[in-house]
Design a protein around this motif. Structure first.
Motif, PDB file in Angstrom:
ATOM      1  N   LEU A  49     -33.377  65.077   4.890  1.00 13.39           N
ATOM      2  CA  LEU A  49     -32.952  66.062   4.037  1.00 13.39           C
ATOM      3  C   LEU A  49     -33.936  67.090   3.533  1.00 13.39           C
ATOM      4  CD1 LEU A  49     -30.598  67.010   2.245  1.00 13.39           C
ATOM      5  CD2 LEU A  49     -30.933  65.493   0.807  1.00 13.39           C
ATOM      6  N   ASP A  50     -33.640  68.074   3.716  1.00 12.06           N
ATOM      7  CA  ASP A  50     -34.330  69.452   3.178  1.00 12.06           C
ATOM      8  C   ASP A  50     -33.388  70.136   1.969  1.00 12.06           C
ATOM      9  OD1 ASP A  50     -36.125  71.502   2.787  1.00 12.06           O
ATOM     10  OD2 ASP A  50     -35.955  72.229   5.185  1.00 12.06           O
ATOM     11  N   MET A  51     -33.883  69.699   1.000  1.00 12.52           N
ATOM     12  CA  MET A  51     -33.012  69.844  -0.375  1.00 12.52           C
ATOM     13  C   MET A  51     -33.078  71.282  -0.690  1.00 12.52           C
ATOM     14  SD  MET A  51     -33.414  66.943  -3.102  1.00 12.52           S
ATOM     15  CE  MET A  51     -32.370  67.508  -4.163  1.00 12.52           C
ATOM     16  N   PHE A  52     -34.070  71.959  -0.699  1.00  8.62           N
ATOM     17  CA  PHE A  52     -34.103  73.499  -0.977  1.00  8.62           C
ATOM     18  C   PHE A  52     -34.602  74.068   0.167  1.00  8.62           C
ATOM     19  CE2 PHE A  52     -34.618  70.852  -4.688  1.00  8.62           C
ATOM     20  CZ  PHE A  52     -33.832  71.179  -5.444  1.00  8.62           C
ATOM     21  N   ALA A  53     -33.862  74.355   1.233  1.00  8.30           N
ATOM     22  CA  ALA A  53     -34.231  74.532   2.422  1.00  8.30           C
ATOM     23  C   ALA A  53     -35.147  75.833   2.584  1.00  8.30           C
ATOM     24  CB  ALA A  53     -33.098  74.735   3.518  1.00  8.30           C
ATOM     25  N   TRP A  72     -30.017  70.419   6.004  1.00  9.80           N
ATOM     26  CA  TRP A  72     -30.731  71.776   5.465  1.00  9.80           C
ATOM     27  C   TRP A  72     -29.654  72.086   4.294  1.00  9.80           C
ATOM     28  CZ3 TRP A  72     -31.249  71.216  10.707  1.00  9.80           C
ATOM     29  CH2 TRP A  72     -32.545  71.355  10.942  1.00  9.80           C
ATOM     30  N   VAL A  73     -30.155  72.356   3.021  1.00  6.32           N
ATOM     31  CA  VAL A  73     -29.234  72.776   2.010  1.00  6.32           C
ATOM     32  C   VAL A  73     -29.723  73.686   1.188  1.00  6.32           C
ATOM     33  CG1 VAL A  73     -27.883  72.016  -0.015  1.00  6.32           C
ATOM     34  CG2 VAL A  73     -28.295  70.534   1.808  1.00  6.32           C
ATOM     35  N   ALA A  78     -27.601  83.913   3.341  1.00  6.62           N
ATOM     36  CA  ALA A  78     -28.152  84.279   4.275  1.00  6.62           C
ATOM     37  C   ALA A  78     -29.305  83.565   4.938  1.00  6.62           C
ATOM     38  CB  ALA A  78     -28.870  85.674   3.846  1.00  6.62           C
ATOM     39  N   GLY A  79     -29.915  82.776   4.093  1.00  4.91           N
ATOM     40  CA  GLY A  79     -31.018  81.937   4.718  1.00  4.91           C
ATOM     41  C   GLY A  79     -30.418  80.831   5.605  1.00  4.91           C
ATOM     42  N   ILE A  80     -29.231  80.108   4.964  1.00  7.62           N
ATOM     43  CA  ILE A  80     -28.813  79.272   6.012  1.00  7.62           C
ATOM     44  C   ILE A  80     -28.260  79.732   7.189  1.00  7.62           C
ATOM     45  CG2 ILE A  80     -26.767  77.546   5.926  1.00  7.62           C
ATOM     46  CD1 ILE A  80     -28.776  76.695   4.389  1.00  7.62           C
ATOM     47  N   LEU A  81     -27.736  80.909   7.183  1.00  4.13           N
ATOM     48  CA  LEU A  81     -26.946  81.458   8.508  1.00  4.13           C
ATOM     49  C   LEU A  81     -28.084  81.864   9.449  1.00  4.13           C
ATOM     50  CD1 LEU A  81     -24.375  84.249   6.880  1.00  4.13           C
ATOM     51  CD2 LEU A  81     -23.891  81.919   8.063  1.00  4.13           C
ATOM     52  N   ASP A 102     -25.067  73.926  -3.306  1.00  2.00           N
ATOM     53  CA  ASP A 102     -26.297  73.443  -4.430  1.00  2.00           C
ATOM     54  C   ASP A 102     -26.789  72.095  -3.859  1.00  2.00           C
ATOM     55  OD1 ASP A 102     -27.103  73.515  -7.492  1.00  2.00           O
ATOM     56  OD2 ASP A 102     -26.444  71.505  -6.906  1.00  2.00           O
ATOM     57  N   ALA A 103     -28.150  71.911  -3.923  1.00  2.00           N
ATOM     58  CA  ALA A 103     -28.881  70.772  -3.336  1.00  2.00           C
ATOM     59  C   ALA A 103     -28.605  69.646  -4.208  1.00  2.00           C
ATOM     60  CB  ALA A 103     -30.229  71.086  -3.418  1.00  2.00           C
ATOM     61  N   PHE A 104     -28.360  69.687  -5.545  1.00  2.00           N
ATOM     62  CA  PHE A 104     -28.242  68.555  -6.425  1.00  2.00           C
ATOM     63  C   PHE A 104     -26.581  68.179  -6.213  1.00  2.00           C
ATOM     64  CE2 PHE A 104     -31.283  71.113  -9.000  1.00  2.00           C
ATOM     65  CZ  PHE A 104     -32.274  70.095  -9.138  1.00  2.00           C
ATOM     66  N   ARG A 105     -25.602  69.003  -5.886  1.00  2.00           N
ATOM     67  CA  ARG A 105     -24.484  68.566  -5.749  1.00  2.00           C
ATOM     68  C   ARG A 105     -24.183  67.646  -4.463  1.00  2.00           C
ATOM     69  NH1 ARG A 105     -20.713  73.591  -8.096  1.00  2.00           N
ATOM     70  NH2 ARG A 105     -21.377  73.256 -10.239  1.00  2.00           N
ATOM     71  N   PHE A 106     -25.074  68.380  -3.559  1.00  2.00           N
ATOM     72  CA  PHE A 106     -25.066  67.886  -2.127  1.00  2.00           C
ATOM     73  C   PHE A 106     -25.501  66.403  -2.186  1.00  2.00           C
ATOM     74  CE2 PHE A 106     -26.773  66.725   1.895  1.00  2.00           C
ATOM     75  CZ  PHE A 106     -25.746  66.966   2.943  1.00  2.00           C
ATOM     76  N   VAL A 107     -26.632  65.954  -2.681  1.00  2.00           N
ATOM     77  CA  VAL A 107     -27.117  64.824  -2.779  1.00  2.00           C
ATOM     78  C   VAL A 107     -26.311  63.788  -3.353  1.00  2.00           C
ATOM     79  CG1 VAL A 107     -29.092  63.375  -3.808  1.00  2.00           C
ATOM     80  CG2 VAL A 107     -29.524  65.861  -2.740  1.00  2.00           C
TER      81      VAL A 107
END
Length: 202
Positions: A49-53, A72-73, A78-81, A102-107
């Motif tokens: 997991l890359d939390m703050f990708a 990746w989160v 734009a970064g994720i795209l 949000d990385a925290f919510r994803f985790v």
């Protein structure tokens, strides 16, 4: 950004320009993945997991070296795209997924644990400790947390309180980086002090 090693070695990844975006340097990535290969024996088959990708640099290195599941989160759409476009170009697997959020919510919402969790938030946000506290709950018993911080490593007192052990550490310029393992794990038994840590303990 260039991928250092693995099946996508030397491939160039387009990186978006964004405030606080600071791709992990090639030098640091090479050092850290040398450590990881030594500690895990291989990156193949790992779940990462890359939390703050951000640029996705660390996740791309893991996927290039055979990690079967990489998430990746990042809140930056734009970064994720950009990460998704690079995965399509490189031939990423279905288990290589880039999420806007949000990385925290994803985790918190993720059920399956990871072998390696990358924590490299924007330095001005100072989220390292908060992220470590949450991420360790989703880390496999023999997993590792990778943390990047400005100015210094995480405090020893914090690691003691969170029952984590620093396995490896280093720094390059203003960036400090470390690998953390669960206290009492086999990984923790492979801890090796850096030269700076040895000097501090004298």
């Amino acid at each position: 950004m260039r991928i250092v090693s693995g099946q996508w070695r030397r491939s160039l990844i387009q990186v978006v320009v964004a405030d606080g975006l600071r791709p992990t340097s090639e030098r640091i990535r090479e050092t850290v993945f040398d450590w990881l290969v030594h500690l895990f024996d291989s990156i193949e088959g790992l779940e990462v997991l890359d939390m703050f990708a951000g640029s996705g640099a660390m996740g791309f290195e893991a996927a290039s070296r055979g990690a079967t599941r990489v998430d990746w989160v990042d809140v930056n759409k734009a970064g994720i795209l950009s990460i998704r476009a690079a995965l399509k170009k490189l031939g990423g697997k279905n288990e290589h997924r880039a999420h806007v959020g949000d990385a925290f919510r994803f985790v918190e919402s993720e059920d399956k644990p990871y072998d390696l969790i990358v924590i490299d938030p924007p330095f001005k946000a100072d989220w390292q400790q908060k992220a470590v506290l949450l991420a360790k709950q989703k880390l496999k018993p023999e997993g590792l947390l990778y943390v990047e911080s400005p100015k210094e490593l995480l405090p020893d007192e914090f690691l003691t309180e969170t029952e984590l052990v620093r396995v490896r550490s280093g720094h390059a310029g203003a960036v400090f980086f470390e690998l953390l393992a669960h206290e009492g794990s086999g990984m923790a038994g492979l801890s090796k002090l850096s030269k700076e840590e040895k000097r501090k303990k004298k």
